[in-house]
Write a protein that holds these residues in place. Structure first.
Motif, PDB file in Angstrom:
ATOM      1  N   TYR A 103       0.847  -1.183   0.000  1.00 24.47           N
ATOM      2  CA  TYR A 103       0.000   0.000   0.000  1.00 24.47           C
ATOM      3  C   TYR A 103       0.892   1.246   0.000  1.00 24.47           C
ATOM      4  CZ  TYR A 103      -3.093  -3.677   1.709  1.00 24.47           C
ATOM      5  OH  TYR A 103      -3.772  -4.853   1.856  1.00 24.47           O
ATOM      6  N   SER A 104       0.397   2.297  -0.656  1.00 21.72           N
ATOM      7  CA  SER A 104       1.160   3.540  -0.724  1.00 21.72           C
ATOM      8  C   SER A 104       0.987   4.328   0.561  1.00 21.72           C
ATOM      9  CB  SER A 104       0.684   4.369  -1.926  1.00 21.72           C
ATOM     10  OG  SER A 104      -0.695   4.693  -1.781  1.00 21.72           O
ATOM     11  N   ARG A 105       2.082   4.915   1.039  1.00 24.89           N
ATOM     12  CA  ARG A 105       2.059   5.690   2.264  1.00 24.89           C
ATOM     13  C   ARG A 105       2.734   7.042   2.022  1.00 24.89           C
ATOM     14  NH1 ARG A 105      -1.604   2.492   3.653  1.00 24.89           N
ATOM     15  NH2 ARG A 105      -1.183   0.726   5.040  1.00 24.89           N
ATOM     16  N   VAL A 106       2.373   8.037   2.849  1.00 25.88           N
ATOM     17  CA  VAL A 106       2.990   9.361   2.812  1.00 25.88           C
ATOM     18  C   VAL A 106       4.201   9.342   3.734  1.00 25.88           C
ATOM     19  CG1 VAL A 106       2.667  11.815   3.251  1.00 25.88           C
ATOM     20  CG2 VAL A 106       0.785  10.446   2.315  1.00 25.88           C
ATOM     21  N   GLY A 107       5.351   9.749   3.217  1.00 24.58           N
ATOM     22  CA  GLY A 107       6.582   9.641   3.979  1.00 24.58           C
ATOM     23  C   GLY A 107       6.975  10.864   4.759  1.00 24.58           C
ATOM     24  N   ILE A 108       6.088  11.836   4.960  1.00 25.17           N
ATOM     25  CA  ILE A 108       6.430  13.052   5.693  1.00 25.17           C
ATOM     26  C   ILE A 108       6.420  12.751   7.192  1.00 25.17           C
ATOM     27  CG2 ILE A 108       5.756  15.426   6.183  1.00 25.17           C
ATOM     28  CD1 ILE A 108       4.441  15.517   3.434  1.00 25.17           C
TER      29      ILE A 108
END
Length: 213
Positions: free
Chosen positions: A133-138
């Protein structure tokens, strides 16, 4: 003082000693009476004897009768009282008592709501760290540490993660690598337990062996 004469001091000290008191039978009787009275006051006059007579002692192990051993391992002894027919009857009786317990669905959580981490573990096939799954890396690491610190164990974290929309959504940053497993939760022990479960056998085959009857 003449030679050979005893010193006067020794004679005077010997005469100063008190005479020995005679022991009479009456004093012994008085002591026995005191002992008997003490025993009665303590309630020990009817107490059983602590020692067992020699006649009541167990016999010597060397002279005791030997314990007989089972003859179930002796083919000759068993064949005298058993037959093929009796063996078949025993097998039928055991088979009649055999009960096959069919597997059931996983029980719901105690509160009746929420996702089951066991069912989720058995439904997945990817390994931990394999992203799906795609995740936000901030600020992923700081969010991950803060979110996971709120839960007492990885199992609790995974339950909260699934209840909050996981694994498709990760609102709290509990799954930064996108493998679907929050706070280092590992589904592999659940899969191993399923794979190690014995196969349910519901069919039997009679096999006759050669032997005397």
């Amino acid at each position: 003082m003449k030679p050979g004469a005893a010193p006067a001091a020794s004679t005077s000290s010997a005469s100063a000693l008190p005479p020995a008191a005679p022991v009479s039978a009456s004093s012994l009787d008085a002591n026995a009476a005191i002992a008997a009275e003490t025993t009665a006051m303590l309630g020990l006059d009817n107490a059983p004897a602590t020692g067992a007579p020699l006649s009541a002692m167990a016999p010597d192990a060397a002279t005791a009768a030997p314990v007989s051993l089972s003859d179930e391992q002796s083919f000759a002894a068993v064949s005298e009282r058993e037959s093929i027919e009796s063996d078949a009857a025993r097998i039928d009786a055991n088979r009649a008592q055999y009960v096959v317990i069919q597997p059931t669905e996983l029980p719901p959580r105690p509160d009746g709501t929420g996702a089951s981490i066991v069912a989720f573990a058995l439904a997945t096939t990817n390994d931990p760290g394999q992203p799906l799954y795609s995740r936000v890396g901030i600020a992923a690491n700081s969010r991950f540490e803060r979110a996971c610190a709120k839960h007492g164990s990885p199992d609790r974290a995974q339950e909260a993660f699934l209840d909050a929309g996981g694994p498709e959504r990760d609102f709290h940053g509990m799954d930064p690598d996108g493998d679907g497993f929050a706070c280092q939760w590992d589904p592999r022990p659940f899969r191993a337990a399923r794979d190690a479960a014995p196969e349910v056998v519901d069919t039997y085959e009679d096999v006759e062996t050669s032997g005397e009857s």
